[in-house]
Write a protein that holds these residues in place. Structure first.
Motif, mmCIF file in Angstrom:
data_model
loop_
_atom_site.group_PDB
_atom_site.id
_atom_site.type_symbol
_atom_site.label_atom_id
_atom_site.label_comp_id
_atom_site.label_asym_id
_atom_site.label_seq_id
_atom_site.Cartn_x
_atom_site.Cartn_y
_atom_site.Cartn_z
ATOM 1 N N LYS A 1 -5.171 18.983 15.606
ATOM 2 C CA LYS A 1 -4.557 20.417 15.559
ATOM 3 C C LYS A 1 -4.370 20.734 16.858
ATOM 4 N N GLU A 2 -3.472 21.372 17.369
ATOM 5 C CA GLU A 2 -2.961 21.286 18.633
ATOM 6 C C GLU A 2 -3.376 22.048 19.925
ATOM 7 N N TYR A 3 -4.212 21.842 21.115
ATOM 8 C CA TYR A 3 -4.873 23.183 21.685
ATOM 9 C C TYR A 3 -4.013 23.692 22.319
ATOM 10 N N GLN B 1 1.647 14.518 26.762
ATOM 11 C CA GLN B 1 2.670 15.431 25.821
ATOM 12 C C GLN B 1 2.378 16.243 24.384
ATOM 13 N N TYR B 2 0.705 16.283 23.580
ATOM 14 C CA TYR B 2 1.120 16.547 23.072
ATOM 15 C C TYR B 2 -0.294 17.775 22.624
ATOM 16 N N TYR B 3 -1.586 17.136 23.162
ATOM 17 C CA TYR B 3 -2.500 17.965 23.420
ATOM 18 C C TYR B 3 -3.055 18.434 22.169
ATOM 19 N N THR B 4 -3.366 17.271 20.757
ATOM 20 C CA THR B 4 -4.271 17.414 19.805
ATOM 21 C C THR B 4 -5.058 16.664 20.526
ATOM 22 N N TYR B 5 -5.924 17.283 18.973
ATOM 23 C CA TYR B 5 -7.203 16.383 18.764
ATOM 24 C C TYR B 5 -7.898 16.870 17.401
ATOM 25 N N GLY B 6 -8.907 16.354 16.854
ATOM 26 C CA GLY B 6 -9.236 16.126 15.825
ATOM 27 C C GLY B 6 -10.568 16.807 15.200
ATOM 28 N N VAL B 7 -10.555 17.515 14.285
ATOM 29 C CA VAL B 7 -11.697 17.931 13.873
ATOM 30 C C VAL B 7 -12.098 18.192 12.807
ATOM 31 N N PHE B 8 -13.778 17.331 12.086
ATOM 32 C CA PHE B 8 -14.210 17.343 10.883
ATOM 33 C C PHE B 8 -14.550 18.709 11.082
ATOM 34 N N GLU B 9 -14.755 19.197 9.209
ATOM 35 C CA GLU B 9 -15.001 20.673 9.110
ATOM 36 C C GLU B 9 -15.071 20.620 7.559
ATOM 37 N N ASN B 10 -16.009 20.733 6.629
ATOM 38 C CA ASN B 10 -15.797 21.412 6.092
ATOM 39 C C ASN B 10 -15.670 19.791 5.170
ATOM 40 N N ASN B 11 -16.227 18.564 5.537
ATOM 41 C CA ASN B 11 -15.631 17.565 5.236
ATOM 42 C C ASN B 11 -14.311 16.797 4.987
ATOM 43 N N THR B 12 -13.428 17.249 5.919
ATOM 44 C CA THR B 12 -12.486 17.107 6.369
ATOM 45 C C THR B 12 -11.772 16.584 7.704
ATOM 46 N N LEU B 13 -10.946 15.925 7.884
ATOM 47 C CA LEU B 13 -10.770 15.912 9.018
ATOM 48 C C LEU B 13 -9.368 15.614 9.243
ATOM 49 N N GLU B 14 -9.024 16.706 10.136
ATOM 50 C CA GLU B 14 -7.442 17.027 11.045
ATOM 51 C C GLU B 14 -6.964 17.018 11.747
ATOM 52 N N ALA C 1 -5.234 4.119 1.687
ATOM 53 C CA ALA C 1 -5.439 4.426 -0.169
ATOM 54 C C ALA C 1 -5.743 5.136 -0.242
ATOM 55 N N GLU C 2 -6.576 5.527 -1.623
ATOM 56 C CA GLU C 2 -6.767 6.576 -2.143
ATOM 57 C C GLU C 2 -7.836 6.903 -2.175
ATOM 58 N N SER C 3 -7.962 8.462 -1.215
ATOM 59 C CA SER C 3 -9.176 8.484 -0.440
ATOM 60 C C SER C 3 -9.924 8.023 1.080
ATOM 61 N N SER C 4 -8.824 7.163 1.666
ATOM 62 C CA SER C 4 -8.896 6.472 2.945
ATOM 63 C C SER C 4 -7.279 7.271 3.733
ATOM 64 N N GLN C 5 -8.191 7.664 5.360
ATOM 65 C CA GLN C 5 -7.013 7.640 6.035
ATOM 66 C C GLN C 5 -6.509 7.542 7.182
ATOM 67 N N TYR C 6 -5.734 6.935 7.804
ATOM 68 C CA TYR C 6 -5.494 6.695 9.067
ATOM 69 C C TYR C 6 -5.196 7.918 10.277
ATOM 70 N N ILE C 7 -5.938 8.615 10.989
ATOM 71 C CA ILE C 7 -5.823 9.163 11.756
ATOM 72 C C ILE C 7 -5.474 8.485 13.716
ATOM 73 N N ASN C 8 -4.559 8.908 14.239
ATOM 74 C CA ASN C 8 -4.425 8.689 15.641
ATOM 75 C C ASN C 8 -4.262 10.764 16.177
ATOM 76 N N LEU C 9 -5.457 10.077 17.316
ATOM 77 C CA LEU C 9 -5.144 11.477 17.747
ATOM 78 C C LEU C 9 -4.198 12.084 19.468
ATOM 79 N N GLY C 10 -3.240 11.450 19.302
ATOM 80 C CA GLY C 10 -2.254 11.614 20.281
ATOM 81 C C GLY C 10 -2.632 11.647 21.450
ATOM 82 N N ASP C 11 -2.811 12.716 22.446
ATOM 83 C CA ASP C 11 -2.458 12.287 23.629
ATOM 84 C C ASP C 11 -3.086 13.748 24.337
ATOM 85 N N TRP C 12 -2.939 14.114 25.345
ATOM 86 C CA TRP C 12 -2.981 15.361 26.190
ATOM 87 C C TRP C 12 -2.446 15.707 27.262
#
Length: 258
Positions: A253-255, A238-251, A225-236
């Motif tokens: 990243k790939e390690y 095939q993707y080696y992805t993770y989430g990082v919350f910084e400056n009030n934003t979650l995104e 919805a507006e100002s609401s997101q679903y984040i799926n973190l992937g795995d370690w």
């Protein structure tokens, strides 16, 4: 559901990861992935204000009263080191380690959650969990989960000698997809992604800035919805992805090891 409030100091970050499945398909085959994950933990401890592990860290975990599965000493030792340093770690059980009890709490000072939990992190609202058995569908797995989490079923299983119990469970974890709850790791479209439907239903009840889950093994960010997101973190795996919350934003990243 009451929200756990975290105030992360300026300059610190919050990290999220999920679905390592250590031990699969064999301990030897997963060992390089364990070392890579430990390297990531070693890097993020320098600026982490909190760390969330969203389940399936192990491909199988069952706690007997005095016995836990053999192995994983490097990752357990690193988690102990980080926890002892004062960085809070939060663990959510997945469908492969749902038999976790109080070992992490007692030995590592890491609280364990068996269902989604609200967090407020620097005034942003989160709903966090592993993601198995949520939303519509997946009825076969939901029935199996009720069996496996039943106290009587766990009591019966503890009567198996650990050598037999662990070996049997590891075999079933890899071979039986109904028990594992795993799905084909391909995007099904928003209308068919059960976790997306779950998040939309929860959002209609209460606003969350972020819904953070694992389980699907697919890194994805979807607007709920507006100002609401679903984040799926992937795995370690095939993707080696993770989430990082910084400056009030979650995104996401790939390690990549430096």
């Amino acid at each position: 559901m009451s929200s756990i409030v975290l105030n992360i100091p300026e300059g610190k970050k919050v990290y999220f990861s999920s679905d390592n499945h250590l031990g699969a398909p064999t301990p030897e085959a997963s060992f390089p992935r364990e070392k890579k994950f430990v390297a990531w933990l070693n890097e993020i401890k320098e600026d982490a204000g909190a760390i969330f592990l969203l389940g399936d860290l192990f491909d199988f975990w069952f706690e007997y009263k005095t016995v836990v599965p053999k192995g994983f000493v490097r990752v357990l030792g690193k988690l102990a080191e980080i926890s002892d340093s004062g960085i809070p770690i939060y663990f959510f059980v997945g469908n492969h380690d749902l038999w976790m009890n109080d070992y992490f709490q007692k030995e590592l000072n890491i609280p364990v959650y068996h269902k989604p939990q609200e967090f407020t992190i620097n005034n942003k609202s989160f709903l966090i969990g592993h993601g198995d058995g949520l939303g519509p569908g997946d009825k076969g797995y939901k029935r199996m989960k009720k069996v496996f989490t039943n106290p009587f079923s766990k009591w019966l299983y503890r009567w198996l000698h650990p050598d037999l119990g662990v070996k049997l469970a590891q075999y079933m974890s890899v071979k039986n997809k109904l028990i594992s709850g795993d799905e084909d790791a391909k995007f099904l479209g928003e209308e068919n992604e059960w976790l997306v439907q779950y998040c939309k239903r929860k959002q209609n009840q209460k606003h969350y800035d972020y819904f953070v889950f694992g389980h699907r093994h697919l890194p994805m960010t979807i607007d709920i919805a507006e100002s609401s997101q679903y984040i799926n973190l992937g795995d370690w795996i095939q993707y080696y992805t993770y989430g990082v919350f910084e400056n009030n934003t979650l995104e996401l990243k790939e390690y990549k090891e430096s």
